[in-house]
Motif scaffolding. Structure first.
Motif, PDB file in Angstrom:
ATOM      1  N   LYS A 101       0.823  -1.212   0.000  1.00 48.95           N
ATOM      2  CA  LYS A 101       0.000   0.000   0.000  1.00 48.95           C
ATOM      3  C   LYS A 101       0.858   1.265   0.000  1.00 48.95           C
ATOM      4  O   LYS A 101       0.568   2.232  -0.709  1.00 48.95           O
ATOM      5  CB  LYS A 101      -0.922   0.004   1.217  1.00 48.95           C
ATOM      6  CG  LYS A 101      -2.087  -0.956   1.140  1.00 48.95           C
ATOM      7  CD  LYS A 101      -2.999  -0.750   2.343  1.00 48.95           C
ATOM      8  CE  LYS A 101      -4.261  -1.610   2.248  1.00 48.95           C
ATOM      9  NZ  LYS A 101      -5.153  -1.392   3.417  1.00 48.95           N
ATOM     10  N   ALA A 102       1.896   1.274   0.819  1.00 50.00           N
ATOM     11  CA  ALA A 102       2.695   2.486   0.989  1.00 50.00           C
ATOM     12  C   ALA A 102       3.440   2.852  -0.286  1.00 50.00           C
ATOM     13  O   ALA A 102       3.515   4.032  -0.646  1.00 50.00           O
ATOM     14  CB  ALA A 102       3.674   2.302   2.145  1.00 50.00           C
ATOM     15  N   ILE A 103       4.009   1.853  -0.977  1.00 49.32           N
ATOM     16  CA  ILE A 103       4.744   2.152  -2.207  1.00 49.32           C
ATOM     17  C   ILE A 103       3.814   2.738  -3.259  1.00 49.32           C
ATOM     18  O   ILE A 103       4.140   3.726  -3.928  1.00 49.32           O
ATOM     19  CB  ILE A 103       5.443   0.893  -2.744  1.00 49.32           C
ATOM     20  CG1 ILE A 103       6.436   0.347  -1.721  1.00 49.32           C
ATOM     21  CG2 ILE A 103       6.152   1.202  -4.056  1.00 49.32           C
ATOM     22  CD1 ILE A 103       7.426   1.358  -1.224  1.00 49.32           C
ATOM     23  N   LYS A 104       2.636   2.142  -3.415  1.00 45.81           N
ATOM     24  CA  LYS A 104       1.676   2.682  -4.383  1.00 45.81           C
ATOM     25  C   LYS A 104       1.267   4.101  -4.010  1.00 45.81           C
ATOM     26  O   LYS A 104       1.156   4.979  -4.877  1.00 45.81           O
ATOM     27  CB  LYS A 104       0.435   1.782  -4.447  1.00 45.81           C
ATOM     28  CG  LYS A 104       0.677   0.431  -5.103  1.00 45.81           C
ATOM     29  CD  LYS A 104      -0.596  -0.404  -5.121  1.00 45.81           C
ATOM     30  CE  LYS A 104      -0.359  -1.757  -5.795  1.00 45.81           C
ATOM     31  NZ  LYS A 104      -1.592  -2.602  -5.772  1.00 45.81           N
ATOM     32  N   ALA A 105       1.042   4.334  -2.717  1.00 48.87           N
ATOM     33  CA  ALA A 105       0.585   5.655  -2.276  1.00 48.87           C
ATOM     34  C   ALA A 105       1.661   6.714  -2.475  1.00 48.87           C
ATOM     35  O   ALA A 105       1.378   7.819  -2.949  1.00 48.87           O
ATOM     36  CB  ALA A 105       0.166   5.589  -0.807  1.00 48.87           C
ATOM     37  N   VAL A 106       2.903   6.407  -2.124  1.00 50.98           N
ATOM     38  CA  VAL A 106       3.953   7.409  -2.233  1.00 50.98           C
ATOM     39  C   VAL A 106       4.269   7.701  -3.699  1.00 50.98           C
ATOM     40  O   VAL A 106       4.595   8.844  -4.062  1.00 50.98           O
ATOM     41  CB  VAL A 106       5.215   6.971  -1.457  1.00 50.98           C
ATOM     42  CG1 VAL A 106       6.042   5.950  -2.231  1.00 50.98           C
ATOM     43  CG2 VAL A 106       6.070   8.179  -1.099  1.00 50.98           C
TER      44      VAL A 106
END
Length: 427
Positions: A318-323
């Protein structure tokens, strides 16, 4: 006072009090606090823009030094401060922490950004608002100066001058009459546009005259380094060239681990060692990503008292996609065409890139490449990595550039899902 004690103190008196009011026993194993109903505990991470993190990573010495000025009025080199760094590196959070510390020591705080109309907002809105919050005795003294017109209840009404009002006069008057305190001015999002720079230069000139007049003022500008450098080149910003300069980059692995572990402990939960190692690796020390990946891991199974490897794996994705969506894509869009060519040439390597290889890939001279290398290093997105080499300093920027290149090179599909549903003939 330790970071943990400081954070708990903020919890007890601030907006966290409602969230953590149910915490009532100590987990003797971890030293943290155990919530009675873990599923009701709000995440201790703060991935939102400009929000003050519960545990701040890095720059402790500088923060302590600036906070000491609020206590002693012994400025030294700290009348002006420049905070540079890439997006999401914690610049705005640092400003928030300085504002909170200044208010705790009785200072007046003026906080704004570098958008158009800064001078008017400060003089016509921020300063009148400060006047209305001062003690009646202080307002009485200020009213006697004939600078501001106050009503019978000592509330601000209007400026009462025969000459054009000046910010320097306001700052000097306020500084002289607020007792053993000063004025903190924070200006975020410094921009290098010509119109904005002229206004910032005029604003800085007024502050420099206030300092010459004896005003106890600390002014802090925050922005990307190339924009702050452009500000320093303006004709009226000489005094800013002697500013204290803070450069916000990535946290060390040790500091990243501390921020994650301490935040989770203060929140009342534990984390498996392997999960913690995974979160440290995913975040790559990028402060925004540290908060983001910690938040996702926390929220994945909020009723569990321990954050697991499975939580960390979900947070990773989730974090990689969001950033990439929220930060890196915008960084890429803001780059000039030649800057993009440079990072595209870099992205062909999965580690550091040799400058001579970039020269060959771009098909230009070495001197030409050096210009864009320097500019990208100043933005904070690229760093020198040994003699003749560069590497990406913004985590996952290289991955994003490679994905954009692959997307561009893919053949265009001849069909899509709507080919089986042609539009009806026009009537």
């Amino acid at each position: 006072m330790s970071d943990r004690d400081s954070a708990l103190r903020r919890i007890s008196r601030g907006p966290w009090r409602r969230t953590y009011g149910r915490i009532n026993k100590v987990n003797t194993k971890s030293g943290g606090l155990m919530p009675r109903e873990a599923e009701h505990v709000t995440s201790p991470f703060s991935p939102g823009y400009g929000r003050r993190p519960l545990v701040f990573g890095g720059h402790k010495e500088e923060l302590d030094e600036l906070t000491e000025v609020f206590r002693t009025l012994d400025f030294g080199e700290n009348h002006s401060v420049l905070i540079s760094g890439l997006r999401g590196a914690g610049k705005t959070s640092m400003l928030t922490m300085l504002q909170d510390a200044a208010l705790e020591h009785g200072w007046l705080v003026i906080s704004d950004d570098a958008s158009s109309g800064l001078m008017e907002r400060v003089m016509d809105t921020a300063i009148p608002s400060l006047l209305d919050k001062l003690e009646p005795a202080t307002r009485t003294r200020l009213a006697g100066l004939g600078i501001w017109q106050l009503n019978a209840q000592l509330q601000y009404v209007d400026r009462h001058r025969q000459v054009k009002p000046l910010l320097r006069t306001d700052l000097i008057a306020l500084s002289e009459h607020i007792g053993q305190a000063g004025i903190l001015i924070t200006i975020d999002e410094v921009s290098s546009g010509k119109t904005r720079l002229r206004e910032l230069s005029r604003f800085a000139l007024e502050v420099s005259h206030a300092l010459q007049g004896g005003a106890n003022v600390m002014i802090v500008f925050a922005g990307i380094k190339v924009d702050l450098d452009a500000l320093l080149e303006q004709v009226h910003t000489t005094f800013l060239r002697r500013s204290k300069q803070l450069d916000f980059r990535r946290l060390t692995p040790k500091e990243t681990r501390r921020v994650l572990e301490e935040s989770i402990r203060i929140g009342g939960r534990e984390i498996e060692e392997e999960a913690l190692v995974r979160l440290v690796a995913v975040s790559q020390g990028y402060p925004y990503l540290v908060q983001l990946v910690g938040d996702y891991a926390w929220r994945n199974t909020p009723s569990a008292l321990r954050i697991s490897v499975a939580d960390a794996e979900v947070a990773h994705e989730k974090a990689i996609k969001a950033v990439q969506r929220r930060v890196i894509s915008r960084v890429y869009q803001d780059l000039s065409e030649k800057d993009r060519e440079f990072v595209q040439a870099m992205a062909q390597d999965h580690g550091r890139s040799k400058i001579s290889d970039i020269v060959n890939r771009m098909g230009v001279s070495a001197q030409y490449v050096q210009v864009y290398k320097r500019r990208l290093i100043d933005t904070g997105y690229v760093k020198a990595d040994g003699h003749g080499y560069v590497a990406f300093s913004l985590p996952y920027l290289g991955d994003y550039v490679r994905s954009m290149t692959a997307e561009r090179d893919e053949p265009v599909a001849s069909r899509d899902e709507w080919d089986d549903f042609p539009p009806p003939p026009s009537v």
